[in-house]
Write an enzyme that holds these catalytic residues in place. Sequence first.
Site, PDB file in Angstrom:
ATOM      1  N   ARG A   1      -0.016  -9.382  13.136  1.00  0.00           N
ATOM      2  CA  ARG A   1      -0.623  -8.397  12.208  1.00  0.00           C
ATOM      3  C   ARG A   1      -1.521  -9.105  11.194  1.00  0.00           C
ATOM      4  NH1 ARG A   1       4.588  -5.564  10.100  1.00  0.00           N
ATOM      5  NH2 ARG A   1       3.290  -4.164   8.884  1.00  0.00           N
TER       6      ARG A   1
ATOM      7  N   ARG B   1      -9.270   0.726   9.047  1.00  0.00           N
ATOM      8  CA  ARG B   1      -8.798  -0.637   9.293  1.00  0.00           C
ATOM      9  C   ARG B   1      -9.790  -1.435  10.119  1.00  0.00           C
ATOM     10  NH1 ARG B   1      -2.917   0.438   8.888  1.00  0.00           N
ATOM     11  NH2 ARG B   1      -1.871  -1.547   9.015  1.00  0.00           N
TER      12      ARG B   1
ATOM     13  N   ARG C   1      11.966  -2.696  11.521  1.00  0.00           N
ATOM     14  CA  ARG C   1      10.854  -2.244  12.355  1.00  0.00           C
ATOM     15  C   ARG C   1      10.505  -3.335  13.354  1.00  0.00           C
ATOM     16  NH1 ARG C   1       6.154   0.171   8.381  1.00  0.00           N
ATOM     17  NH2 ARG C   1       4.841  -1.123   9.704  1.00  0.00           N
TER      18      ARG C   1
ATOM     19  N   ARG D   1      12.207  -6.082   4.858  1.00  0.00           N
ATOM     20  CA  ARG D   1      12.163  -4.608   4.882  1.00  0.00           C
ATOM     21  C   ARG D   1      13.135  -4.063   5.935  1.00  0.00           C
ATOM     22  NH1 ARG D   1       6.548  -1.648   5.218  1.00  0.00           N
ATOM     23  NH2 ARG D   1       6.322  -2.880   7.098  1.00  0.00           N
TER      24      ARG D   1
ATOM     25  N   LYS E   1       0.831  -1.222   0.000  1.00  0.00           N
ATOM     26  CA  LYS E   1       0.000   0.000   0.000  1.00  0.00           C
ATOM     27  C   LYS E   1       0.864   1.270   0.000  1.00  0.00           C
ATOM     28  CE  LYS E   1      -1.992  -1.238   3.875  1.00  0.00           C
ATOM     29  NZ  LYS E   1      -1.323  -2.512   4.160  1.00  0.00           N
TER      30      LYS E   1
HETATM   31  P1  AP5 Z   1       4.860  -1.676   1.770  1.00  0.00           P
HETATM   32  O1  AP5 Z   1       4.582  -0.796   0.618  1.00  0.00           O
HETATM   33  O2  AP5 Z   1       5.553  -1.090   2.943  1.00  0.00           O
HETATM   34  O3  AP5 Z   1       3.516  -2.415   2.238  1.00  0.00           O
HETATM   35  P2  AP5 Z   1       2.328  -1.872   3.088  1.00  0.00           P
HETATM   36  O4  AP5 Z   1       1.116  -2.551   2.580  1.00  0.00           O
HETATM   37  O5  AP5 Z   1       2.343  -0.377   3.120  1.00  0.00           O
HETATM   38  O6  AP5 Z   1       2.754  -2.529   4.454  1.00  0.00           O
HETATM   39  P3  AP5 Z   1       3.018  -1.887   5.863  1.00  0.00           P
HETATM   40  O7  AP5 Z   1       3.698  -2.956   6.672  1.00  0.00           O
HETATM   41  O8  AP5 Z   1       3.715  -0.588   5.811  1.00  0.00           O
HETATM   42  O9  AP5 Z   1       1.555  -1.695   6.245  1.00  0.00           O
HETATM   43  P4  AP5 Z   1       0.827  -1.933   7.491  1.00  0.00           P
HETATM   44  O10 AP5 Z   1      -0.493  -1.639   6.969  1.00  0.00           O
HETATM   45  O11 AP5 Z   1       0.910  -3.170   8.270  1.00  0.00           O
HETATM   46  O12 AP5 Z   1       1.606  -0.942   8.443  1.00  0.00           O
HETATM   47  P5  AP5 Z   1       1.343   0.554   8.797  1.00  0.00           P
HETATM   48  O13 AP5 Z   1       2.626   1.241   8.775  1.00  0.00           O
HETATM   49  O14 AP5 Z   1       0.199   1.103   8.023  1.00  0.00           O
HETATM   50  O15 AP5 Z   1       5.627  -2.957   1.233  1.00  0.00           O
HETATM   51  C1  AP5 Z   1       6.231  -3.909   2.095  1.00  0.00           C
HETATM   52  C2  AP5 Z   1       7.581  -4.312   1.521  1.00  0.00           C
HETATM   53  O16 AP5 Z   1       7.415  -5.079   0.337  1.00  0.00           O
HETATM   54  C3  AP5 Z   1       8.440  -3.119   1.145  1.00  0.00           C
HETATM   55  O17 AP5 Z   1       9.773  -3.372   1.461  1.00  0.00           O
HETATM   56  C4  AP5 Z   1       8.216  -2.979  -0.381  1.00  0.00           C
HETATM   57  O18 AP5 Z   1       9.237  -2.331  -1.000  1.00  0.00           O
HETATM   58  C5  AP5 Z   1       8.023  -4.451  -0.791  1.00  0.00           C
HETATM   59  N1  AP5 Z   1       7.083  -4.574  -1.909  1.00  0.00           N
HETATM   60  C6  AP5 Z   1       5.781  -4.208  -1.894  1.00  0.00           C
HETATM   61  N2  AP5 Z   1       5.185  -4.481  -3.077  1.00  0.00           N
HETATM   62  C7  AP5 Z   1       6.156  -5.048  -3.853  1.00  0.00           C
HETATM   63  C8  AP5 Z   1       6.155  -5.559  -5.185  1.00  0.00           C
HETATM   64  N3  AP5 Z   1       5.057  -5.541  -5.946  1.00  0.00           N
HETATM   65  N4  AP5 Z   1       7.297  -6.059  -5.674  1.00  0.00           N
HETATM   66  C9  AP5 Z   1       8.427  -6.078  -4.909  1.00  0.00           C
HETATM   67  N5  AP5 Z   1       8.485  -5.602  -3.633  1.00  0.00           N
HETATM   68  C10 AP5 Z   1       7.358  -5.095  -3.103  1.00  0.00           C
HETATM   69  O19 AP5 Z   1       0.812   0.386  10.284  1.00  0.00           O
HETATM   70  C11 AP5 Z   1       1.687  -0.036  11.313  1.00  0.00           C
HETATM   71  C12 AP5 Z   1       0.900  -0.169  12.606  1.00  0.00           C
HETATM   72  O20 AP5 Z   1       0.300   1.108  12.943  1.00  0.00           O
HETATM   73  C13 AP5 Z   1      -0.302  -1.127  12.581  1.00  0.00           C
HETATM   74  O21 AP5 Z   1       0.082  -2.463  12.811  1.00  0.00           O
HETATM   75  C14 AP5 Z   1      -1.142  -0.560  13.720  1.00  0.00           C
HETATM   76  O22 AP5 Z   1      -0.629  -0.898  14.959  1.00  0.00           O
HETATM   77  C15 AP5 Z   1      -0.974   0.937  13.551  1.00  0.00           C
HETATM   78  N6  AP5 Z   1      -2.002   1.522  12.686  1.00  0.00           N
HETATM   79  C16 AP5 Z   1      -1.815   2.108  11.468  1.00  0.00           C
HETATM   80  N7  AP5 Z   1      -2.980   2.500  10.950  1.00  0.00           N
HETATM   81  C17 AP5 Z   1      -3.948   2.168  11.860  1.00  0.00           C
HETATM   82  C18 AP5 Z   1      -5.352   2.283  11.889  1.00  0.00           C
HETATM   83  N8  AP5 Z   1      -6.022   2.844  10.871  1.00  0.00           N
HETATM   84  N9  AP5 Z   1      -6.019   1.822  12.972  1.00  0.00           N
HETATM   85  C19 AP5 Z   1      -5.367   1.258  14.013  1.00  0.00           C
HETATM   86  N10 AP5 Z   1      -4.020   1.096  14.044  1.00  0.00           N
HETATM   87  C20 AP5 Z   1      -3.312   1.538  12.973  1.00  0.00           C
END
Ligand code: AP5
Length: 216
Positions: free
Chosen positions: A170, A88, A159, A123, A13
Amino acid sequence: MKLIFLGPPGAGKGTYSQALVEQLGIVQISTGDILRSAIKEGGALGKKAKEYMDKGMLVPDDLVINLLKDRIKHPDCGKGFILDGFPRTIPQAEALEKSGLKIDKVINFNVKDDLIVYRLSGRRVCEVCKTAWNINKGCVPIPKDPKKCDKDGSPLIQREDDKPEAIKKRLEVYREQTAPLIDFYKKRNLLADINASNDLPKIMQEIRKAIGIKSF
Ligand code: AP5
């Protein structure tokens, strides 16, 4: 254009949001990034969020909803935004709906668990500039040195929530609390499904098609 990017952790995402905001001139709003900044600031909100995030759990709805409401009032959201990681939970989606904002499309990224674990375990994030890299083959972007940031030479760290136990948690949390949003938005005719196991150019092409914009 107002978009929601929905999908499991590690679906990409954040990566796809960053690629798209440049083309559309809109902003990416990542609740994960906002919460990580709050943690860095060291205030009460950040301390509370950290307890949940490090364990791979969701931060309480009221806290995240208020953060999001404040963020979308900023003038830079005027041309539109991508909500990356919000909503979420069903209560978060209902709060967004009640706010009266009209969402144009919800992009739902589908990826199998083993690929998610592979992507997230590789990552690494720059300790200083926070740029994200990935040390696993086939992932993007790969740093020249797996221990140093290509941009500023600072150490790369993992992380806390990208460690195996937290990734497992997660994924469970995603299935229980976030996956029900797929039906929520399907019923509102807003959902577009994307296979996010492909390579980046192919995924970007599919996203542009789903939202009705031309490729470069
Ligand atoms: P990346 O783009 O980082 O994936 P992502 O879907 O953004 O994953 P995140 O881990 O960042 O998302 P998340 O939703 O768990 O965490 P967030 O920070 O929002 O890609 C991942 C990796 O794969 C990267 O290295 C990328 O380069 C690689 N990759 C991706 N696509 C690829 C492809 N097609 N080809 C090759 N490589 C690829 O949230 C963290 C925490 O915050 C949550 O666990 C929660 O505790 C809290 N939080 C955040 N939002 C909320 C909410 N709305 N409500 C409650 N708690 C929340």
